[in-house]
Write an enzyme that holds these catalytic residues in place. Sequence first.
Site, PDB file in Angstrom:
ATOM      1  CD  GLU A   1       7.634 -13.486   0.994  1.00  0.00           C
ATOM      2  OE1 GLU A   1       6.466 -13.658   0.541  1.00  0.00           O
ATOM      3  OE2 GLU A   1       8.283 -12.452   0.841  1.00  0.00           O
TER       4      GLU A   1
ATOM      5  CD  GLU B   1       0.938  -8.207  -8.509  1.00  0.00           C
ATOM      6  OE1 GLU B   1       1.916  -7.916  -7.809  1.00  0.00           O
ATOM      7  OE2 GLU B   1       0.702  -7.696  -9.617  1.00  0.00           O
TER       8      GLU B   1
ATOM      9  CG  HIS C   1       7.283  -6.122   2.361  1.00  0.00           C
ATOM     10  ND1 HIS C   1       7.642  -7.289   3.001  1.00  0.00           N
ATOM     11  CD2 HIS C   1       6.773  -6.509   1.161  1.00  0.00           C
ATOM     12  CE1 HIS C   1       7.384  -8.315   2.218  1.00  0.00           C
ATOM     13  NE2 HIS C   1       6.854  -7.879   1.096  1.00  0.00           N
TER      14      HIS C   1
END
Length: 358
Positions: A127, A136, A293
Amino acid sequence: MSHVLKKRKLDKTRQERLYFDSYTDVTIHEEMIADQVRTNAYRMAILRNSESIRGKVVLDVGAGTGVLSMFCVQAGAKKVYAVEACSIAEQAVSIVKHNDMEDRIEVIRGTVETVDLPEMVEVIVSEWMGYALLHESMLNSVLYARDKWLKPGGVILPSKAELYVAPISDPVVEDRLNFWYTVKDQYGVDMSCMSDFARRCIMNSDITVNSVTVEDVLSHPARFAELDLYSVTVEELRSVKGKFRCESFGCAAVNAFCVYFTVTFPCPPGDKPQPQPQSPVVLSTSPFKPETHWKQAVLYLDSPVDVVQDTVVTGEISMFPSEQSARHICIHVDYTIGEHKRQSKTFSIPDWSSEAHS
């Protein structure tokens, strides 16, 4: 906070330390596991690919708490190497032991670029996605693992990523800009001259991570890039770009673009013919889907542009690593809205870490 400090280039080892340090706290892992869209998509995709995983050796790149490694064991993996660079690896060891899987899962502390595995693997799971997909993200590490450790014909989960863009109207921004015109009626002091200053502050060059509501999306999203994890190279990630074309749904003011991504997991090959072919599992961060998220990346224009039904919005987007920090993404947009002249703007995510740790 010093603007000069924000722009200062961080040396590479410090960049890496700041990145991995951010994963040592429980909050980020709680947020990721609690993201049911994310976690369920991975669990479903892994279990659905059990034919490709059963009896095989798996590498989990950036394993975190080890939850994906454990899903792989549930799918029948013979051995999982859970590689994790930060100290959360210690918690992963405890969780693996707590679930009686230490005979199948070996947690290895380190980056995938520096660890030494005792064997090649048949499956890579990771992931790796960040905000706007590439901010990032660990995709470079996944590609390194693919090239060094994956056997020919091996499986990568997920195997494809796609990027989308759509023009939006953010009513909160309009309300904030309009606020300065309301002060006189409330307090008898005319502050309308603040509106230009407010516009520069609010509609700046930051990539804002926010939830975009469906009502604020002004057209069908356009796909502008696709990454095939079996073939994409690190060199190609230095500039991920593509063109887009949208047509507005109705009358509104375009004051931003929103960028989001999907990742697709491969369909299992399956030995027997299926009466109904299985559709691949897709993890989507679209504003039209349940929230994750990652939310969406919002790029504010310098000033709003009014559109009517079927106004054409075209352009090109380029995503590339920041000069200040290789893990941070910049997004450059060239766009034309209707008859207006072509505009350009470059966006980046503010590097709060360099200020907080200086």
